[in-house]
Design a protein around this motif. Structure first.
Motif, PDB file in Angstrom:
ATOM      1  N   ASN A 237       0.791  -1.110   0.007  1.00  9.67           N
ATOM      2  CA  ASN A 237       0.068  -0.072   0.055  1.00  9.67           C
ATOM      3  C   ASN A 237       0.811   1.115  -0.102  1.00  9.67           C
ATOM      4  O   ASN A 237       0.471   2.220  -0.613  1.00  9.67           O
ATOM      5  CB  ASN A 237      -0.871  -0.075   0.841  1.00  9.67           C
ATOM      6  CG  ASN A 237      -2.067  -0.998   1.126  1.00  9.67           C
ATOM      7  OD1 ASN A 237      -2.618  -1.095  -0.378  1.00  9.67           O
ATOM      8  ND2 ASN A 237      -2.778  -1.314   1.854  1.00  9.67           N
ATOM      9  N   LYS A 241       0.976   3.891  -3.098  1.00 11.68           N
ATOM     10  CA  LYS A 241       0.644   5.532  -2.657  1.00 11.68           C
ATOM     11  C   LYS A 241       1.742   6.268  -3.445  1.00 11.68           C
ATOM     12  O   LYS A 241       1.469   7.119  -3.897  1.00 11.68           O
ATOM     13  CB  LYS A 241       0.479   5.695  -1.265  1.00 11.68           C
ATOM     14  CG  LYS A 241       0.118   7.013  -0.807  1.00 11.68           C
ATOM     15  CD  LYS A 241      -0.134   7.199   0.860  1.00 11.68           C
ATOM     16  CE  LYS A 241      -0.640   8.400   1.211  1.00 11.68           C
ATOM     17  NZ  LYS A 241       0.200   9.160   1.908  1.00 11.68           N
ATOM     18  N   GLU A 245       1.739   9.108  -6.365  1.00  5.31           N
ATOM     19  CA  GLU A 245       1.911  10.475  -6.111  1.00  5.31           C
ATOM     20  C   GLU A 245       3.018  10.767  -6.995  1.00  5.31           C
ATOM     21  O   GLU A 245       3.073  12.159  -7.479  1.00  5.31           O
ATOM     22  CB  GLU A 245       2.438  10.793  -4.788  1.00  5.31           C
ATOM     23  CG  GLU A 245       0.986  10.824  -3.736  1.00  5.31           C
ATOM     24  CD  GLU A 245       1.689  10.320  -2.220  1.00  5.31           C
ATOM     25  OE1 GLU A 245       0.688  10.407  -1.535  1.00  5.31           O
ATOM     26  OE2 GLU A 245       2.766  10.381  -2.031  1.00  5.31           O
TER      27      GLU A 245
END
Ligand code: ARG
Length: 259
Positions: A237, A241, A245
């Motif tokens: 995870n 992320k 980004e």
């Protein structure tokens, strides 16, 4: 400090595998004892998400995503073709640590496996010959329908026509269902949109067409791990992320799906 030791340890482990002469890729053995490399299973017969020609390298959107996630989160992966059902069994038995295979997050699967955050939106589509009269899911009633067994494609057909619909043909992998569609042994194949669109592109718009149905619910793909493997799930995870980004995800998306 701990990271330094980890890197040192993985370097030692890695070189010992190389020294051992073979990095036993397929059936565990040496590699299965190696905790430094995360073993990831996939059913590499679902382009553009995962594919493998012969014994060649496994490639596809999922492969790029998994590698980018691992890089961003600081772990190493080894992606191997397991097939679809064996992928889930491999997670159960510990043969593989994770699975990435266009796996739809479902309530049923969530009972047995832990899923990462969703990384891709999908839905079902119907693939039929270009001259087919089918314009909706309902039109398939009575027709022979091919699906990959134990997928959400199978679920939508069973929900529409019953669990024991006699004209439902389940296949171990999606290419086998497509093969039978080409040969006229089934009238339609129901599978994920990305894959159906890829086959239309490959087989030709003059030969096959796509049918949508409003009843098909949105689906989301997730990466699976064994239930309770929090450590790996958190890393995955965190990696997801990060690549969302820093633009890596978008680059990979564009490579496979354009804008
Ligand atoms: N998304 C569908 C499901 O989760 C189909 C996935 C099939 N993936 C594959 N690599 N064959 O049921």
């Amino acid at each position: 400090m701990r990271k330094g030791i980890g890197i040192l340890l993985s370097a030692v482990l890695f070189s010992s595998i190389i020294l051992a002469g073979c990095a036993t890729k397929k059936d565990g053995g040496e590699a299965s004892k190696d905790t430094a490399v995360v073993k990831v299973g996939t059913d590499a017969a679902y382009p553009p998400f995962e594919k493998q020609e012969g014994t060649g390298e496994i490639s596809g959107f999922d492969v790029d995503i998994m590698q980018a996630v691992a890089k961003a989160a600081g772990f190493k992966v080894e992606i191997r073709h397991t097939g679809w059902d064996p992928l889930f069994e491999g997670i159960d038995s510990g043969k593989v640590d994770a699975g990435i295979s266009a796996i739809t997050i479902t309530e049923e699967r969530k009972k047995k496996y832990d899923f990462s955050e969703p990384y891709f939106d999908a839905k079902q589509l119907i693939l039929v010959p270009a001259d087919s009269s089918v314009t909706s899911l309902k039109d398939l009633n009575g027709k022979k329908i091919g699906v990959q067994s134990a997928t959400t494609g199978e679920t939508v057909v069973q929900e529409a026509f019953g669990k024991t619909y006699p004209n439902l043909k389940g296949y171990d992998d999606t290419p086998a269902a497509i093969e039978d569609l080409k040969l006229g042994r089934v009238d339609a194949v129901v599978a994920d949109n990305g894959v159906v669109l890829e086959y239309v592109k490959k087989l030709g718009k003059d030969k096959f067409k796509v049918v949508e149905d409003a009843s098909f619910e949105p689906e989301y793909y997730g990466i699976i791990v064994k239930k309770g493997n929090k450590e790996l799930l958190e890393k995955i995870n965190a990696g997801l992320k990060k690549i969302r980004e820093d633009g890596t995800y978008d680059k990979i998306y564009q490579k496979y799906f354009g804008q």
